[in-house]
Every structure is written in structure tokens, then in C-alpha cells.
Design an enzyme around this catalytic site. Structure first.
Site, PDB file in Angstrom:
ATOM      1  N   TYR A 234      -8.756   0.710  -4.151  1.00 13.01           N
ATOM      2  CA  TYR A 234      -8.654  -0.648  -5.159  1.00 13.01           C
ATOM      3  C   TYR A 234      -9.163  -1.953  -6.432  1.00 13.01           C
ATOM      4  O   TYR A 234      -8.197  -2.883  -6.639  1.00 13.01           O
ATOM      5  CB  TYR A 234      -9.945  -1.609  -3.739  1.00 13.01           C
ATOM      6  CG  TYR A 234      -9.453  -1.052  -2.943  1.00 13.01           C
ATOM      7  CD1 TYR A 234      -9.250   0.277  -2.280  1.00 13.01           C
ATOM      8  CD2 TYR A 234      -9.820  -1.853  -1.084  1.00 13.01           C
ATOM      9  CE1 TYR A 234      -8.683   0.220  -0.370  1.00 13.01           C
ATOM     10  CE2 TYR A 234      -9.364  -1.596  -0.526  1.00 13.01           C
ATOM     11  CZ  TYR A 234      -8.870  -0.412   0.134  1.00 13.01           C
ATOM     12  OH  TYR A 234      -8.609  -0.127   1.956  1.00 13.01           O
TER      13      TYR A 234
ATOM     14  N   CYS B 126       0.521  -1.413  -0.176  1.00 10.83           N
ATOM     15  CA  CYS B 126      -0.118   0.060   0.368  1.00 10.83           C
ATOM     16  C   CYS B 126       0.933   1.109  -0.334  1.00 10.83           C
ATOM     17  O   CYS B 126       1.448   1.604   0.881  1.00 10.83           O
ATOM     18  CB  CYS B 126      -1.116  -0.233   1.239  1.00 10.83           C
ATOM     19  SG  CYS B 126      -1.658   1.807   1.606  1.00 10.83           S
TER      20      CYS B 126
ATOM     21  N   GLU C 106      -0.232   1.463   9.215  1.00  8.56           N
ATOM     22  CA  GLU C 106      -1.466   2.339  10.343  1.00  8.56           C
ATOM     23  C   GLU C 106      -0.928   3.121  11.276  1.00  8.56           C
ATOM     24  O   GLU C 106      -0.001   2.409  11.484  1.00  8.56           O
ATOM     25  CB  GLU C 106      -2.580   1.388   9.866  1.00  8.56           C
ATOM     26  CG  GLU C 106      -3.271   1.004   8.666  1.00  8.56           C
ATOM     27  CD  GLU C 106      -2.782   0.776   7.145  1.00  8.56           C
ATOM     28  OE1 GLU C 106      -1.960  -0.305   7.241  1.00  8.56           O
ATOM     29  OE2 GLU C 106      -3.148   0.486   6.086  1.00  8.56           O
TER      30      GLU C 106
ATOM     31  N   THR D 134      -4.017   5.413   7.439  1.00  3.89           N
ATOM     32  CA  THR D 134      -2.988   5.228   6.169  1.00  3.89           C
ATOM     33  C   THR D 134      -2.046   6.097   5.859  1.00  3.89           C
ATOM     34  O   THR D 134      -2.980   6.680   5.454  1.00  3.89           O
ATOM     35  CB  THR D 134      -3.845   4.096   4.827  1.00  3.89           C
ATOM     36  OG1 THR D 134      -4.315   2.988   4.851  1.00  3.89           O
ATOM     37  CG2 THR D 134      -2.948   3.959   3.533  1.00  3.89           C
TER      38      THR D 134
ATOM     39  N   CYS E  64      -4.878  -0.618  -7.399  1.00 11.43           N
ATOM     40  CA  CYS E  64      -4.070  -0.807  -6.247  1.00 11.43           C
ATOM     41  C   CYS E  64      -3.655  -2.796  -5.955  1.00 11.43           C
ATOM     42  O   CYS E  64      -2.768  -2.867  -6.434  1.00 11.43           O
ATOM     43  CB  CYS E  64      -3.639   0.276  -5.180  1.00 11.43           C
ATOM     44  SG  CYS E  64      -4.901  -0.409  -3.869  1.00 11.43           S
TER      45      CYS E  64
ATOM     46  N   GLU F 223      -6.824  -5.168   4.914  1.00 10.51           N
ATOM     47  CA  GLU F 223      -7.226  -4.482   3.850  1.00 10.51           C
ATOM     48  C   GLU F 223      -8.165  -4.089   3.004  1.00 10.51           C
ATOM     49  O   GLU F 223      -9.095  -3.938   3.172  1.00 10.51           O
ATOM     50  CB  GLU F 223      -5.846  -3.628   3.486  1.00 10.51           C
ATOM     51  CG  GLU F 223      -6.749  -2.269   3.455  1.00 10.51           C
ATOM     52  CD  GLU F 223      -5.289  -1.167   3.118  1.00 10.51           C
ATOM     53  OE1 GLU F 223      -4.381  -1.365   1.394  1.00 10.51           O
ATOM     54  OE2 GLU F 223      -4.564   0.016   3.543  1.00 10.51           O
TER      55      GLU F 223
ATOM     56  N   HIS G 268     -12.487   5.729  -2.715  1.00 11.61           N
ATOM     57  CA  HIS G 268     -11.356   4.910  -2.388  1.00 11.61           C
ATOM     58  C   HIS G 268     -11.812   3.527  -2.453  1.00 11.61           C
ATOM     59  O   HIS G 268     -11.117   3.009  -2.972  1.00 11.61           O
ATOM     60  CB  HIS G 268     -11.085   4.854  -1.328  1.00 11.61           C
ATOM     61  CG  HIS G 268     -10.117   4.681  -0.288  1.00 11.61           C
ATOM     62  ND1 HIS G 268      -9.151   5.295  -1.075  1.00 11.61           N
ATOM     63  CD2 HIS G 268      -9.089   3.429   0.565  1.00 11.61           C
ATOM     64  CE1 HIS G 268      -8.376   4.705  -0.656  1.00 11.61           C
ATOM     65  NE2 HIS G 268      -8.175   3.665   0.374  1.00 11.61           N
TER      66      HIS G 268
ATOM     67  N   CYS H  37      -2.934   7.692  -1.763  1.00 12.75           N
ATOM     68  CA  CYS H  37      -4.164   7.564  -2.133  1.00 12.75           C
ATOM     69  C   CYS H  37      -5.515   8.229  -1.058  1.00 12.75           C
ATOM     70  O   CYS H  37      -6.465   9.045  -1.767  1.00 12.75           O
ATOM     71  CB  CYS H  37      -4.552   6.378  -2.728  1.00 12.75           C
ATOM     72  SG  CYS H  37      -3.354   4.808  -3.280  1.00 12.75           S
TER      73      CYS H  37
HETATM   74 FE1  SF4 Z   1      -3.181   1.866  -0.091  1.00 13.12          FE
HETATM   75 FE2  SF4 Z   1      -4.138   0.670  -2.285  1.00 13.12          FE
HETATM   76 FE3  SF4 Z   1      -5.618   2.654  -0.358  1.00 13.12          FE
HETATM   77 FE4  SF4 Z   1      -3.766   3.646  -2.118  1.00 13.12          FE
HETATM   78  S1  SF4 Z   1      -6.032   2.688  -2.674  1.00 13.12           S
HETATM   79  S2  SF4 Z   1      -4.013   3.836   0.401  1.00 13.12           S
HETATM   80  S3  SF4 Z   1      -2.523   1.709  -2.290  1.00 13.12           S
HETATM   81  S4  SF4 Z   1      -5.055   0.284   0.125  1.00 13.12           S
HETATM   82 FE    FE Z   2      -6.960   1.314   2.089  1.00 15.22          FE
END
Ligand code: SF4
Ligand code: FE
Length: 491
Positions: free
Chosen positions: A296, A100, A257, A191, A299, A455, A292, A104
Site C-alpha cells: 500500500y 487497484c 472484489e 481482490t 499502489c 480499501e 500487503h 499484488c
Molecule cells: Fe490492489 Fe494495492 Fe492490493 Fe495491489 S496492493 S492488490 S493495487 S490494493
Molecule cells: Fe488490497
């Protein structure tokens, strides 16, 4: 100001007076702490790739506020193409870090707060949108990392914020002054919190009139007076302290985190984006969560690419890559991973402009995306474990592979014995085998499983949160009408 380099980003963190606690103690030089540094390297990658001409189109973009070239992580999406590029950028970062990369949450909060403040001002005559535009211009011009902080501790889940025995279970205003507000409370599992220059705080649930003091959103510097972080530990994290980089699995990168505490932090008026307009709390939550959940689909797919690659390497090193059962498992993993990507791309393609002008994803498809993310990475790691074999969790330590302690009757060392018995496919070193096994262990059940498994389940909202949104957006009434029309049922 120009884009920061990775090195400048890391150096910029040293200038902050961020208060970090871990294992019961204050960590003074947290930037170089071996437990924390991999997570900093990961954010640094968002700066490094932006400097690489190969990735310029994906990583940088023209600011809608200033016209300057900025890092896409600080951008307000201006089109469906921007939304698609966001997902592609996240997949790229996942491939490069297998972790991660944290930045983001800020990007997603920028886009949610930008559009929500516009609509709040429209309804209430407030000035939050101007406040936010000024703040974001500063962020873009200085290429800052910002943490988007949403998840409150929530205390007794059956009770609203104002009903909690301890009012600090949700971040709230404890004092209103002519020049600003004073806030108390905390945000859990944040995060990238320690690695951010600033934080944007947002409510975590829809709120009623009685929750007015909890309906608050604002920005504050990470080292603001009264703010501190207690670092979250991860499975097998202390392997980072053992001096065996192979045993760590991914020694260079990692996620982060923390529990972020606000103990009477003063927020000047210019950094306030919501202050009591409770009916807009839900809009902010829904939009941030939507963005968000789209994220996902980028990422986790990039990280999935690395997991699939590692499983294929493990098969190759074990000498079974040509087995049809192995090939089929890799096909299944690819199918699952690309399904997630399809959802990330689809919710981006179906995006539309908000009243404020930036683009928002299709909320139904973003929620479907995240719902799949709560499942598919689990199946992908199950198949990775299946292919890798038990060695990924039973292999002796790197120190054994390097030990000259004699154990054999003929003077063989532990190193020689390990290298003899863990040799496999001809031409493959036992060190490479160790590396791929430990990497998979890390991804499936070590520190990296925080990012790839749990996560995927709970980040951006637990599965039930998406099901509620899917129920709301699914238009069952409209679907009933389709059925009636086709079946000839008259009202
Ligand atoms: Fe982390 Fe994925 Fe959230 Fe970006 S989108 S902060 S990489 S969990
Ligand atoms: Fe996240």
C-alpha cells in the site's frame, strides 16, 4: 514460456470456465461485461508494462527458481533492492491506472507461503515447500495471475473457527482422502478473484489445536469444480452501463472484489501448503499481511499522484491555480502522499532474508506504513474535494452536455446552456472540465473510492490489526531501558 502480452492475458481468461454471478444472474461472457471489463484492463496493464522496454527493469526480473525472465508480480524477492523495486512498480501501476490493479495479492501470497512452508516442513517433516516451489514455477513459466485469498467471512467475531455455529464461516477441510482434501467455506471481498487464473487460499487468523481443520492453505484453479464468485458492487457502478464514459470518471480502469465460494472443492496433495499444522497459520497471516501493508506504500501512492494531479488541473481549469491557498493544499497533499511512499521504501530497505531465502520487509515499518494509509488518503481526497469545488458532484450528465433538446427562448439547446454556464478559464473546454470533475468524484466517492478510500482503511487488515502488530513489534521494554539509562535509573 514467454511473458504474456496484455491481449494474451485477456484471451487466456476466456479459456477458463470461471463461474461469475452478478445482480442475481450468472454472467456468461464476463470478460466483455461493461461492469467487469475495466478491472480486467487494470490487470492487463501489469502485462502491458512488462512488454515496454522503458519499464523492463522494474516490471521484469530473473526468477530465483528457474533463471528465466519473469514478471515481477510472480517473483520471490531476493534482496532489499527487489523489495524497493516492488514498491516502485506498484507506484507506477497506480499512476497508470488510478485503480487497484489486483495482481499484488498473488505476489504477496507467494512470498509469504514460500517462507512459511519452509519453516512448517522444518518442524513437521512435511513437503509443502516442494509443493509450493513446483506450483510457483508453473505460475512463473506461464505468467499467470493468482489471487491471494485470505479474508474469511468470520461469522461471530467473538468465536474461534471451531466454535462458529456454521463451520463454513472459515475455509476448512471437510474430508481427507489419500490423494488430497475436500474444502468448504468462502473468502470475502477478494481482490481480482474473477480476473485470476489460480487462487492461493490462506488462513485469516492465528489458530489453536481445536482449529486444526481450518488451518489450511492450498492452490486451486479459478474454475475448479465447486468454486464460484458473486461479484461485489461499487458505488455508482451502473454508470458503466449508461454509455456516458465521461460520467464514469475512469472508464478504462477499475478494481474488483468478489465473494468466493468453495463448495466441496477437491484439492490434490500437490497443491496443499498447510493442512492442520495450526501453529503456522499465524505466521502465514502475519507475513502475507506484512507484505500487503508494504504494497500500500506503493499502489496507493501512485493513485494519490493521479488525485493530486487532477486537483491541480481542477484548480487550473477554475482559474485559481496561482492562489496561495490552493498551492498550499497541493503541498500538503504531496507531503502526505510522499510520507506514505517513504514508509513503503523504508520497510523495504530494512528488509531481511527469511530462513527459506526470500526477503521479507521490516514488519514494524510495514505496519506503520499501512496505519498511515488508513488516514492520509482520506485527507488527500478531502483536500481534493476542497480544491475541486461542488461541481464535482452537481455537474449535469454527459448526455446534457450533448443534448440538442431546445430549452431557451432563443432556441438554445441544453448542450449550449450547459457549455455556456460551465465554461471557466479561457481556453479550457467544458468537456475537459467535466472529465476532471467526474474523475475526482469517482476517486473521492464513486466506484474508485472503493480502492482509494475504503480499501485504504480495511484492505490488508483494518487499522486495529496494525496497532496490534505495532504493539508487538514496538519494543516498549527496550525503550524503557533507554530512558532508565539516560535518566540514571538503576534496577
Ligand atoms: Fe490492489 Fe494495492 Fe492490493 Fe495491489 S496492493 S492488490 S493495487 S490494493
Ligand atoms: Fe488490497
Amino acid at each position: 514460456m514467454a511473458l504474456m502480452t496484455a491481449k494474451e492475458y485477456i484471451e487466456s481468461l476466456r479459456k477458463l470456465n470461471t463461474r461469475v454471478y452478478m445482480f442475481g444472474k450468472k454472467i456468461e461472457n464476463w470478460v466483455d461485461d461493461p461492469m467487469i471489463r475495466p478491472s480486467i484492463n487494470c490487470v492487463a496493464m501489469t502485462y502491458a508494462l512488462a512488454q515496454d522496454p522503458k519499464y523492463a527493469d522494474l516490471m521484469t526480473v530473473k526468477s530465483s527458481l528457474t533463471g528465466h525472465t519473469i514478471n515481477r508480480f510472480t517473483h520471490l524477492h531476493q534482496s532489499t533492492e527487489d523489495l524497493i523495486n516492488k514498491v516502485k512498480m506498484q507506484r507506477l501501476l497506480g499512476q497508470k491506472t488510478a485503480s487497484c490493479f489486483q495482481r499484488c495479492v498473488g505476489m504477496d501470497s507467494f512470498n509469504a507461503v514460500f517462507s512459511t512452508t519452509f519453516e512448517t516442513d522444518e518442524a513437521h517433516g512435511t513437503h509443502y515447500h516442494e509443493n509450493f516451489k513446483k506450483f510457483l514455477t508453473m505460475v512463473q513459466d506461464n505468467d499467470l495471475t493468482v489471487d491471494g485469498a485470505m479474508t474469511d467471512p468470520k461469522g461471530d467475531r467473538s468465536k474461534a473457527p471451531h466454535d462458529q455455529a456454521d463451520p463454513d464461516m472459515y475455509v476448512h477441510v471437510v474430508e481427507r482422502r489419500p490423494d488430497g482434501i475436500v474444502v468448504c467455506g468462502a473468502k470475502c471481498h477478494q481482490t481480482g478473484s474473477v480476473n485470476s487464473h489460480w487462487h492461493i487460499f490462506m488462513p485469516t487468523i492465528s489458530m489453536s489445536e481445536a482449529d486444526k481443520d481450518w488451518a489450511v492453505s492450498f492452490a486451486c484453479p479459478t474454475d475448479a469444480e465447486g468454486m464460484y464468485m458473486i461479484y461485489g458492487r461499487q458505488s455508482c457502478d451502473t454508470r458503466k452501463l449508461e454509455g456516458c464514459s465521461i460520467d464514469v470518471g475512469n472508464a478504462k480502469f477499475g478494481g474488483q472484489e468478489a465473494l468466493v465460494v468453495l463448495d466441496h472443492v477437491f484439492i490434490p496433495n500437490e497443491y496443499i501448503f498447510l493442512n492442520g499444522e495450526c501453529e503456522f497459520a499465524g505466521m502465514m497471516v502475519e507475513r502475507f499481511a506484512g507484505y500487503h501493508r508494504q504494497s500500500y506504500g506503493g499502489c496507493k501512492v501512485g493513485v494519490g499522484d493521479v488525485v493530486i494531479g487532477a486537483a491541480a488541473l481542477a484548480a487550473e481549469y477554475n482559474g485559481v491555480e496561482k492562489a496561495s491557498a490552493v498551492k498550499d493544499k497541493l503541498i500538503e497533499m504531496t507531503h502526505l502522499n510522499e510520507t506514505l511512499y517513504s514508509c513503503g521504501i523504508a520497510c523495504s530497505c530494512e528488509g531481511c532474508p527469511t530462513k527459506a531465502g526470500n526477503y521479507q520487509i521490516d514488519l514494524l515499518l510495514a505496519n506503520v506504513c499501512k496505519q498511515n494509509v488508513t488516514r492520509f488518503p482520506y485527507e488527500i481526497v478531502r483536500l481534493a474535494e476542497d480544491i475541486a469545488g461542488g461541481l464535482m458532484v452537481t455537474l449535469p450528465s454527459q448526455k446534457d452536455f450533448e443534448s440538442d433538446t431546445v430549452v431557451g427562448n432563443n432556441g438554445e439547446t441544453i448542450s449550449e446552456i450547459c457549455n455556456k454556464y460551465f465554461a471557466a478559464h479561457e481556453g479550457v473546454s467544458t468537456e475537459d472540465r467535466q472529465r476532471v470533475m467526474r474523475f475526482l468524484e469517482n476517486m473521492c466517492l464513486g466506484a474508485a473510492a472503493v480502492g482509494y478510500r475504503t480499501e485504504s482503511m480495511h484492505g490488508a487488515g483494518s487499522p486495529q490489526a496494525q496497532r496490534i502488530m505495532i504493539a508487538r513489534q514496538g519494543n516498549i521494554q527496550g525503550k524503557k531501558q533507554f530512558a532508565k539509562d539516560v535518566a540514571g535509573i538503576k534496577d
